[in-house]
Design a protein around this motif. Structure first.
Motif, PDB file in Angstrom:
ATOM      1  N   THR A 184       1.202  -7.242  -8.552  1.00  0.00           N
ATOM      2  CA  THR A 184       0.346  -6.961  -8.230  1.00  0.00           C
ATOM      3  C   THR A 184       1.219  -6.149  -6.611  1.00  0.00           C
ATOM      4  O   THR A 184       2.622  -6.781  -6.209  1.00  0.00           O
ATOM      5  CB  THR A 184      -0.513  -7.390  -7.460  1.00  0.00           C
ATOM      6  N   HIS A 226      -3.131  -1.777  -1.338  1.00  0.00           N
ATOM      7  CA  HIS A 226      -2.236  -0.877  -2.033  1.00  0.00           C
ATOM      8  C   HIS A 226      -1.992  -0.219  -1.640  1.00  0.00           C
ATOM      9  O   HIS A 226      -1.104   1.242  -2.345  1.00  0.00           O
ATOM     10  CB  HIS A 226      -2.823  -0.973  -3.275  1.00  0.00           C
ATOM     11  N   ASP A 266      -6.472  -7.743 -10.121  1.00  0.00           N
ATOM     12  CA  ASP A 266      -6.121  -7.345 -10.600  1.00  0.00           C
ATOM     13  C   ASP A 266      -5.787  -6.889 -12.151  1.00  0.00           C
ATOM     14  O   ASP A 266      -6.327  -7.944 -12.774  1.00  0.00           O
ATOM     15  CB  ASP A 266      -4.132  -7.336 -10.357  1.00  0.00           C
ATOM     16  N   SER A 319      -4.183  -2.246  -9.578  1.00  0.00           N
ATOM     17  CA  SER A 319      -5.154  -3.016  -9.204  1.00  0.00           C
ATOM     18  C   SER A 319      -5.988  -1.798  -8.554  1.00  0.00           C
ATOM     19  O   SER A 319      -5.782  -0.769  -8.090  1.00  0.00           O
ATOM     20  CB  SER A 319      -3.687  -2.631  -7.818  1.00  0.00           C
TER      21      SER A 319
END
Length: 495
Positions: free
Chosen positions: A53, A58, A330, A398
């Motif tokens: 991940t 992110h 995820d 993600s």
């Protein structure tokens, strides 16, 4: 008892940045991290054999370039970071032509927007010009520590306030009045005034809502929207992992000592000033400067004996709103993520929620402690840029899932967790028909998991809701404006 000039609690990207800056200025600095690895919410992890991940957070578009340049971290070197040449495009998924691939550059976005509305092509150009002018005026204000408005008589405070006022005044009369008019508005009204097409309005509104406890119908949502747009940059090549690796390397070069799997339980205070920290297991470490990248409630209300906390600070933190409504999912796929409306396209940033109504409906149930049936999804597909995060031909997806309240009615049971995952998959599969056939593994972190695993009060990813009364000098409270607290030597360096 060991002595250091400074101790930083938490080795997330904010903690590492602050530690590097302290060390650069000659302070003997120690970083203490409760988890096994570095990076905090920006740390990647293997959630299924061979699948990595990019981190819970992110997105790196809000990372401040000037801070990293000050640490000598921007460049082509192996232990440096590079910023993208352009901001990433955002794909807002839809069916029957109501999708949109939005580029930040209005000229490059013209064809996509023109499919939906020719009027919006011109409106988007004017919108970008207006934001450009606002950014030039507000960026200097957002790049400095907020003024301490509780000491209005101080010369430094007066100079900062005067500088902010002059910066806004330089917008000119028309733009200044427009900015003052729109800041208390609801995003829906602000965007409806300017645009026709719902996918465009949703693409602009969606990213700004993730730090809020609000929908686009909520008053005051233009303020976090403007702040988010002003601060947004192009993001870092390699994402959060590259950022964390560069910061860790810089800390090492500067002589910062980092201890992982080390939990700070108390911050010692004597005569109104910090004296060090106490660790789980009984060890004590002395320092006259302690910087905490934990959230402010956890730092002050849990780590410090109440007798040492000023009543005014306690009152301000007690009412700090930290209601998490975002879960993290995820996905490991055995093939690429394919969007039905864009066959063959490799899209790194995707939003599910293509109208303001959809974004509002995703928020509405959480006000009552209920799960959202059709959540608002912010999706990053890191394997588009970095295939090494998954086995050859495979994909990592993600997903930040907006619509999962920390204070869930009935609690976070196994059934509730399964419901969040299923609703996320259903929502994405609406636009990616092959998704369910390609999922080989999944991992879920609820807001309750985020609170337990990462010490986030209320499970809130940003240590406090982004709202008109919880930004700048009011964040996390007037007593802590400028990141300093009323307790001498205690600094807040988190989100």
């Amino acid at each position: 008892m060991s002595a250091y000039d400074a101790i930083v609690i938490g080795a997330g990207h904010n903690g590492l940045t602050f530690a590097a800056e302290l060390a650069r200025k000659g302070r003997k600095t120690l970083v203490l991290e409760a988890r096994e690895g570095l990076g905090g919410l920006a740390a990647g992890r293997e959630f299924h054999p061979g699948f990595q991940t990019p981190g819970i957070l992110h997105d790196t578009t809000l990372v401040r370039r000037d801070v990293l340049e000050g640490l000598g971290l921007v460049g082509p070197g192996p232990n440096q970071v590079q910023f993208r040449d352009t901001a990433p495009s955002l794909y807002v998924a839809g069916v029957d032509g109501d999708d949109l691939l939005l580029c930040a550059d209005p000229d490059k976005a013209a064809d996509e927007i023109g499919r939906l509305s020719q009027q919006d092509v011109l409106a988007y150009r004017e919108f970008c010009r207006f934001l450009g002018r606002v950014q030039r005026a507000l960026r200097p204000l957002l790049d400095q520590s907020p003024p301490d408005i509780s000491t209005a008589e101080a010369l430094a405070t007066r100079l900062k306030v005067l500088g902010a006022a002059l910066s806004i005044r330089r917008l000119g009369r028309a733009d200044m009045l427009e900015l003052m008019r729109i800041m208390p508005m609801a995003l829906r009204d602000f965007l409806d005034d300017r645009f026709e097409s719902e996918p465009l309005k949703a693409a602009l509104a969606g990213p700004a809502l993730f730090g809020t406890w609000a929908g686009p119908w909520s008053p005051g949502t233009v303020t976090p929207f403007i702040v988010q747009r002003v601060r947004s940059g192009n993001g870092i090549v390699g994402g959060p992992a590259r950022l964390v690796a560069a910061l860790a390397s810089r800390c090492e070069d500067l002589g910062v000592e980092v201890r992982t799997s080390t939990t700070v339980e108390t911050i010692a205070v004597r005569d109104g000033a910090v004296a060090g920290v106490g660790l789980r297991g009984g060890e004590t470490l002395a320092a006259d400067l302690v910087a905490s990248s934990c959230d402010p409630k956890k730092t002050v209300m849990e780590m410090i004996e109440p007798i040492h906390v000023p009543l005014r600070l306690e009152d301000q933190l007690r009412v700090l709103r930290q209601r998490g409504i975002v879960a993290k999912v995820d996905l490991a796929l055995n093939g690429p993520l394919e969007l039905d409306a864009r066959p063959g396209a490799r899209l790194a940033r995707i939003q599910i929620g293509n109208s303001l109504l959809a974004l509002e409906e995703a928020f509405e149930p959480v006000k009552y402690g209920l799960l959202t049936e059709r959540p608002h999804l912010d999706i990053c597909v890191p394997t588009v840029d970095d295939p090494s995060l998954a086995p050859a031909g495979c994909e990592v997806v993600s997903v930040l899932v907006r619509g999962a309240p920390y204070a869930l009615e009935g609690g976070w049971t196994a059934a509730a967790r399964e419901e969040v995952l299923e609703r996320t998959l259903d929502r994405l599969a609406t636009y990616a028909g092959t998704l369910r056939d390609r999922v080989v593994a999944s991992a879920l972190l609820t807001p309750a998991d985020l609170a337990d695993d990462h010490g986030l009060s209320g499970g809130h990813l940003f240590h406090g809701e982004h709202a008109i009364d919880q930004l700048l000098s009011m964040r996390p409270g007037p007593s802590c404006a400028g990141y300093l607290t009323p307790i001498d030597g205690l600094v807040l360096c988190g989100s």
